[in-house]
Design a protein around this motif. Structure first.
Motif, PDB file in Angstrom:
ATOM      1  N   PHE A  19       0.858  -1.190   0.000  1.00  0.00           N
ATOM      2  CA  PHE A  19       0.000   0.000   0.000  1.00  0.00           C
ATOM      3  C   PHE A  19       0.892   1.236   0.000  1.00  0.00           C
ATOM      4  N   THR A  20       0.749   2.066  -1.019  1.00  0.00           N
ATOM      5  CA  THR A  20       1.564   3.278  -1.115  1.00  0.00           C
ATOM      6  C   THR A  20       0.940   4.369  -0.256  1.00  0.00           C
ATOM      7  N   ILE A  21       1.659   4.759   0.788  1.00  0.00           N
ATOM      8  CA  ILE A  21       1.138   5.818   1.637  1.00  0.00           C
ATOM      9  C   ILE A  21       1.430   7.164   0.971  1.00  0.00           C
ATOM     10  N   GLY A  22       0.797   8.211   1.473  1.00  0.00           N
ATOM     11  CA  GLY A  22       0.775   9.492   0.769  1.00  0.00           C
ATOM     12  C   GLY A  22       2.040  10.323   0.884  1.00  0.00           C
ATOM     13  N   TYR A  23       1.847  11.622   0.694  1.00  0.00           N
ATOM     14  CA  TYR A  23       2.963  12.556   0.645  1.00  0.00           C
ATOM     15  C   TYR A  23       3.712  12.618   1.975  1.00  0.00           C
ATOM     16  N   ILE A  24       5.045  12.658   1.838  1.00  0.00           N
ATOM     17  CA  ILE A  24       5.932  12.812   2.995  1.00  0.00           C
ATOM     18  C   ILE A  24       6.378  14.274   3.057  1.00  0.00           C
ATOM     19  N   GLU A  25       6.308  14.849   4.248  1.00  0.00           N
ATOM     20  CA  GLU A  25       6.698  16.250   4.406  1.00  0.00           C
ATOM     21  C   GLU A  25       8.144  16.469   3.957  1.00  0.00           C
ATOM     22  N   LYS A  26       8.350  17.524   3.180  1.00  0.00           N
ATOM     23  CA  LYS A  26       9.670  17.831   2.648  1.00  0.00           C
ATOM     24  C   LYS A  26      10.689  18.008   3.778  1.00  0.00           C
ATOM     25  N   GLY A  27      11.806  17.321   3.652  1.00  0.00           N
ATOM     26  CA  GLY A  27      12.882  17.448   4.627  1.00  0.00           C
ATOM     27  C   GLY A  27      12.673  16.671   5.915  1.00  0.00           C
ATOM     28  N   PHE A  65       9.759   9.916   9.606  1.00  0.00           N
ATOM     29  CA  PHE A  65       9.230  10.807   8.574  1.00  0.00           C
ATOM     30  C   PHE A  65       7.863  11.308   9.019  1.00  0.00           C
ATOM     31  N   ASN A  66       7.416  12.372   8.373  1.00  0.00           N
ATOM     32  CA  ASN A  66       6.104  12.953   8.667  1.00  0.00           C
ATOM     33  C   ASN A  66       5.181  12.755   7.468  1.00  0.00           C
ATOM     34  N   LEU A  67       4.065  12.091   7.713  1.00  0.00           N
ATOM     35  CA  LEU A  67       3.056  11.887   6.676  1.00  0.00           C
ATOM     36  C   LEU A  67       2.091  13.074   6.699  1.00  0.00           C
ATOM     37  N   ILE A  68       1.931  13.749   5.549  1.00  0.00           N
ATOM     38  CA  ILE A  68       1.080  14.951   5.531  1.00  0.00           C
ATOM     39  C   ILE A  68      -0.173  14.772   4.673  1.00  0.00           C
ATOM     40  N   GLN A  69      -0.246  13.723   3.863  1.00  0.00           N
ATOM     41  CA  GLN A  69      -1.453  13.477   3.067  1.00  0.00           C
ATOM     42  C   GLN A  69      -2.392  12.601   3.900  1.00  0.00           C
ATOM     43  N   LEU A  70      -3.255  13.250   4.645  1.00  0.00           N
ATOM     44  CA  LEU A  70      -4.030  12.543   5.669  1.00  0.00           C
ATOM     45  C   LEU A  70      -5.447  12.219   5.211  1.00  0.00           C
ATOM     46  N   ASN A  71      -5.564  11.474   4.107  1.00  0.00           N
ATOM     47  CA  ASN A  71      -6.874  10.920   3.800  1.00  0.00           C
ATOM     48  C   ASN A  71      -7.103   9.714   4.722  1.00  0.00           C
ATOM     49  N   TYR A  72      -8.327   9.227   4.759  1.00  0.00           N
ATOM     50  CA  TYR A  72      -8.674   8.203   5.745  1.00  0.00           C
ATOM     51  C   TYR A  72      -7.887   6.908   5.549  1.00  0.00           C
ATOM     52  N   LYS A  73      -7.617   6.539   4.308  1.00  0.00           N
ATOM     53  CA  LYS A  73      -6.881   5.303   4.057  1.00  0.00           C
ATOM     54  C   LYS A  73      -5.439   5.410   4.550  1.00  0.00           C
ATOM     55  N   ASN A  74      -4.822   6.565   4.335  1.00  0.00           N
ATOM     56  CA  ASN A  74      -3.454   6.763   4.806  1.00  0.00           C
ATOM     57  C   ASN A  74      -3.383   6.768   6.332  1.00  0.00           C
ATOM     58  N   ILE A  75      -4.352   7.412   6.957  1.00  0.00           N
ATOM     59  CA  ILE A  75      -4.390   7.431   8.428  1.00  0.00           C
ATOM     60  C   ILE A  75      -4.517   6.005   8.954  1.00  0.00           C
ATOM     61  N   HIS A  76      -5.409   5.238   8.348  1.00  0.00           N
ATOM     62  CA  HIS A  76      -5.639   3.855   8.776  1.00  0.00           C
ATOM     63  C   HIS A  76      -4.391   2.997   8.580  1.00  0.00           C
ATOM     64  N   ALA A  77      -3.642   3.271   7.508  1.00  0.00           N
ATOM     65  CA  ALA A  77      -2.464   2.466   7.198  1.00  0.00           C
ATOM     66  C   ALA A  77      -1.399   2.570   8.276  1.00  0.00           C
ATOM     67  N   VAL A  78      -1.225   3.742   8.860  1.00  0.00           N
ATOM     68  CA  VAL A  78      -0.145   3.922   9.842  1.00  0.00           C
ATOM     69  C   VAL A  78      -0.624   3.913  11.289  1.00  0.00           C
ATOM     70  N   LEU A  79      -1.901   4.239  11.525  1.00  0.00           N
ATOM     71  CA  LEU A  79      -2.407   4.303  12.896  1.00  0.00           C
ATOM     72  C   LEU A  79      -3.334   3.145  13.257  1.00  0.00           C
ATOM     73  N   GLY A  80      -3.762   2.361  12.257  1.00  0.00           N
ATOM     74  CA  GLY A  80      -4.722   1.302  12.546  1.00  0.00           C
ATOM     75  C   GLY A  80      -6.106   1.887  12.751  1.00  0.00           C
ATOM     76  N   GLY A  81      -6.891   1.246  13.604  1.00  0.00           N
ATOM     77  CA  GLY A  81      -8.234   1.736  13.850  1.00  0.00           C
ATOM     78  C   GLY A  81      -9.233   1.189  12.843  1.00  0.00           C
ATOM     79  N   THR A  82     -10.306   1.949  12.611  1.00  0.00           N
ATOM     80  CA  THR A  82     -11.408   1.474  11.774  1.00  0.00           C
ATOM     81  C   THR A  82     -11.783   2.520  10.729  1.00  0.00           C
ATOM     82  N   LEU A  83     -11.935   2.061   9.485  1.00  0.00           N
ATOM     83  CA  LEU A  83     -12.449   2.928   8.424  1.00  0.00           C
ATOM     84  C   LEU A  83     -13.971   2.916   8.482  1.00  0.00           C
ATOM     85  N   LEU A  84     -14.569   4.088   8.458  1.00  0.00           N
ATOM     86  CA  LEU A  84     -16.025   4.202   8.523  1.00  0.00           C
ATOM     87  C   LEU A  84     -16.604   4.324   7.118  1.00  0.00           C
TER      88      LEU A  84
END
Length: 205
Positions: A19-27, A65-84
């Motif tokens: 699963f390709t996670i989203g944008y990584i904060e520059k630097g 690294f810092n993940l900045i593209q915080l759509n629900y799928k990306n959040i779920h990929a790194v934090l777990g939890g439940t997609l609604l």
């Protein structure tokens, strides 16, 4: 952009279990290198230097690294939890109510033409950042590199072309098997029909 494989630079993509996670904060991406651990053995008769150095642990990496593209799928990929609202088109996300550990294979593609492969990485992540009009919220991530269950190397750096060729060969070989099976199936079906007809004639005779 020309690639120079004498250097490692630039984050192209970060994948967790394909699963390709989203944008990584520059630097923000850091190798998080940890120095090797050792113990010096000193002797009373030798005051100027240790007589022996015993190595305790190899040098390691623990990328952050810092993940900045915080759509629900990306959040779920790194934090777990439940997609609604379902996994395909989620309408929200809920944080895990129990202790959550997310481990798996991590693949980091570099702009310089190499790929970092971590077969068994555990991610530690937490929301961070400010909710203002000058910056965006982010999820701070750290990868703990664990020993693979098969005893292999904890991480490797290889040419990205080799990784792509391996994937391409696997994908190409799969349809061939499917076609072969498809070619065999009609013959078997034909034999079955013929046998059925012969049996029917014998019964009538």
């Amino acid at each position: 952009m020309d690639k120079n494989k004498d250097f490692l630079y630039g984050i192209g993509s970060v994948k967790f279990d394909d699963f390709t996670i989203g944008y990584i904060e520059k630097g923000s991406f850091d190798f998080g290198g940890v120095k090797p651990e050792s113990v010096d053995v000193d002797a009373e008769q030798v005051p100027d230097a240790p007589v022996l150095t015993l190595l305790q642990k190899n040098g390691q990496i623990s990328p952050t690294f810092n993940l900045i593209q915080l759509n629900y799928k990306n959040i779920h990929a790194v934090l777990g939890g439940t997609l609604l609202g379902g996994e395909e088109n989620p309408k929200g996300w809920s944080a895990p109510s129990n202790l959550m550990q997310k481990s798996g294979k991590w693949v980091i593609n570099l702009v310089s033409g190499q790929t970092i492969i971590i077969p068994n990485g555990t991610i530690l992540a937490n929301p961070a950042g400010k909710l203002t009009l000058t910056e965006v919220a982010k999820i701070e991530c750290q990868l703990k590199v664990n020993k693979p269950t098969d005893g292999s190397s904890p991480y490797s750096i290889v040419d990205s072309e080799d990784v792509l060729n391996t994937v391409s060969n696997v994908q190409t070989s799969q349809p061939v098997a499917t076609v072969a099976e498809a070619n065999v199936a009609p013959e078997e079906e034909s034999k079955s029909v013929t046998t059925s007809k012969v049996t029917s004639k014998s019964a009538n005779g």
